[in-house]
Motif scaffolding. Structure first.
Motif, PDB file in Angstrom:
ATOM      1  N   GLY A   1       0.785  -1.203   0.000  1.00 28.25           N
ATOM      2  CA  GLY A   1       0.000   0.000   0.000  1.00 28.25           C
ATOM      3  C   GLY A   1       0.832   1.276   0.000  1.00 28.25           C
ATOM      4  O   GLY A   1       0.287   2.356   0.059  1.00 28.25           O
ATOM      5  N   LEU A   2       2.151   1.154  -0.016  1.00 29.86           N
ATOM      6  CA  LEU A   2       3.025   2.327   0.004  1.00 29.86           C
ATOM      7  C   LEU A   2       3.075   2.958  -1.393  1.00 29.86           C
ATOM      8  O   LEU A   2       3.310   2.267  -2.389  1.00 29.86           O
ATOM      9  CB  LEU A   2       4.431   1.924   0.445  1.00 29.86           C
ATOM     10  CG  LEU A   2       5.454   3.034   0.574  1.00 29.86           C
ATOM     11  CD1 LEU A   2       5.046   4.018   1.659  1.00 29.86           C
ATOM     12  CD2 LEU A   2       6.817   2.438   0.882  1.00 29.86           C
ATOM     13  N   GLU A   3       2.841   4.255  -1.473  1.00 30.75           N
ATOM     14  CA  GLU A   3       2.941   4.951  -2.757  1.00 30.75           C
ATOM     15  C   GLU A   3       4.412   5.097  -3.138  1.00 30.75           C
ATOM     16  O   GLU A   3       5.274   5.246  -2.271  1.00 30.75           O
ATOM     17  CB  GLU A   3       2.282   6.330  -2.662  1.00 30.75           C
ATOM     18  CG  GLU A   3       0.776   6.246  -2.516  1.00 30.75           C
ATOM     19  CD  GLU A   3       0.113   7.609  -2.464  1.00 30.75           C
ATOM     20  OE1 GLU A   3       0.816   8.644  -2.435  1.00 30.75           O
ATOM     21  OE2 GLU A   3      -1.115   7.643  -2.458  1.00 30.75           O
ATOM     22  N   TYR A   4       4.686   5.076  -4.437  1.00 35.25           N
ATOM     23  CA  TYR A   4       6.068   5.187  -4.892  1.00 35.25           C
ATOM     24  C   TYR A   4       6.146   5.994  -6.183  1.00 35.25           C
ATOM     25  O   TYR A   4       5.158   6.198  -6.884  1.00 35.25           O
ATOM     26  CB  TYR A   4       6.675   3.797  -5.108  1.00 35.25           C
ATOM     27  CG  TYR A   4       6.005   3.002  -6.209  1.00 35.25           C
ATOM     28  CD1 TYR A   4       6.408   3.132  -7.534  1.00 35.25           C
ATOM     29  CD2 TYR A   4       4.962   2.126  -5.923  1.00 35.25           C
ATOM     30  CE1 TYR A   4       5.794   2.416  -8.541  1.00 35.25           C
ATOM     31  CE2 TYR A   4       4.341   1.402  -6.925  1.00 35.25           C
ATOM     32  CZ  TYR A   4       4.761   1.549  -8.238  1.00 35.25           C
ATOM     33  OH  TYR A   4       4.143   0.848  -9.229  1.00 35.25           O
ATOM     34  N   LEU A   5       7.352   6.435  -6.474  1.00 33.68           N
ATOM     35  CA  LEU A   5       7.697   7.085  -7.731  1.00 33.68           C
ATOM     36  C   LEU A   5       9.107   6.606  -8.056  1.00 33.68           C
ATOM     37  O   LEU A   5      10.025   6.843  -7.270  1.00 33.68           O
ATOM     38  CB  LEU A   5       7.660   8.607  -7.601  1.00 33.68           C
ATOM     39  CG  LEU A   5       8.130   9.415  -8.812  1.00 33.68           C
ATOM     40  CD1 LEU A   5       7.210   9.179 -10.006  1.00 33.68           C
ATOM     41  CD2 LEU A   5       8.182  10.891  -8.472  1.00 33.68           C
ATOM     42  N   ILE A   6       9.260   5.905  -9.144  1.00 34.57           N
ATOM     43  CA  ILE A   6      10.570   5.403  -9.539  1.00 34.57           C
ATOM     44  C   ILE A   6      11.090   6.257 -10.682  1.00 34.57           C
ATOM     45  O   ILE A   6      10.410   6.435 -11.699  1.00 34.57           O
ATOM     46  CB  ILE A   6      10.497   3.915  -9.954  1.00 34.57           C
ATOM     47  CG1 ILE A   6      10.045   3.073  -8.762  1.00 34.57           C
ATOM     48  CG2 ILE A   6      11.853   3.446 -10.498  1.00 34.57           C
ATOM     49  CD1 ILE A   6       9.799   1.613  -9.102  1.00 34.57           C
TER      50      ILE A   6
END
Length: 151
Positions: A1-6
């Motif tokens: 459920g952790l938001e990310y941006l790669i």
């Protein structure tokens, strides 16, 4: 459920980028040749192509994407796909800035080096609206100037 941006950086260059990258290595070789420390400058993987991204452009892309609250759970390339150039052409541009009389020698291909490394930037441009890239010659002049004065 952790938001990310790669974010995937591709061929970023500019002042203070360290010394173990192709552009600073070539600058050092041409400077050493000019000072008589070596007889010629060898350019490895001469026909391999890259698209380089000036550091200021990479930072602008990263900031625009990082602070967009609508962008979650996505992957973006950071780079420039507009000016694809061969390694021998990069060497020749650096030669003209440092040591015009230099003798460039085509070296072997570096083991494991891809023939072409150019990021697909369509998605990044669409979301970041970043379109004005630093011209390679302009960024290279700034980079060469910094390294010549700091090697």
């Amino acid at each position: 459920g952790l938001e990310y941006l790669i974010l995937r950086p591709h061929n970023i260059y500019g002042p203070r980028m360290g010394y173990s990258h192709v552009i600073p290595e070539l600058i050092k070789k041409f400077k050493n040749e000019k000072e008589g420390k070596i007889k010629f400058t060898e350019v490895f993987s001469p026909n391999h192509k890259r698209a380089f991204c000036y550091i200021d452009d990479a930072i602008s892309q990263i900031i625009k994407l990082s602070f967009d609250s609508k962008i979650n759970n996505q992957i973006f390339n950071i780079g420039n796909m507009k000016e694809e150039i061969s390694m021998i052409q990069v060497g020749d541009k650096i030669r003209k800035l440092i040591h015009k009389k230099s003798k460039i020698k085509k070296g072997p291909n570096t083991l494991g080096s891809p023939i072409r490394r150019v990021p697909d930037m369509k998605k990044t441009i669409k979301y970041s609206k970043f379109k004005k890239f630093t011209n390679f010659d302009e960024g290279l002049k700034k980079t060469v100037s910094w390294y010549v004065n700091n090697i």
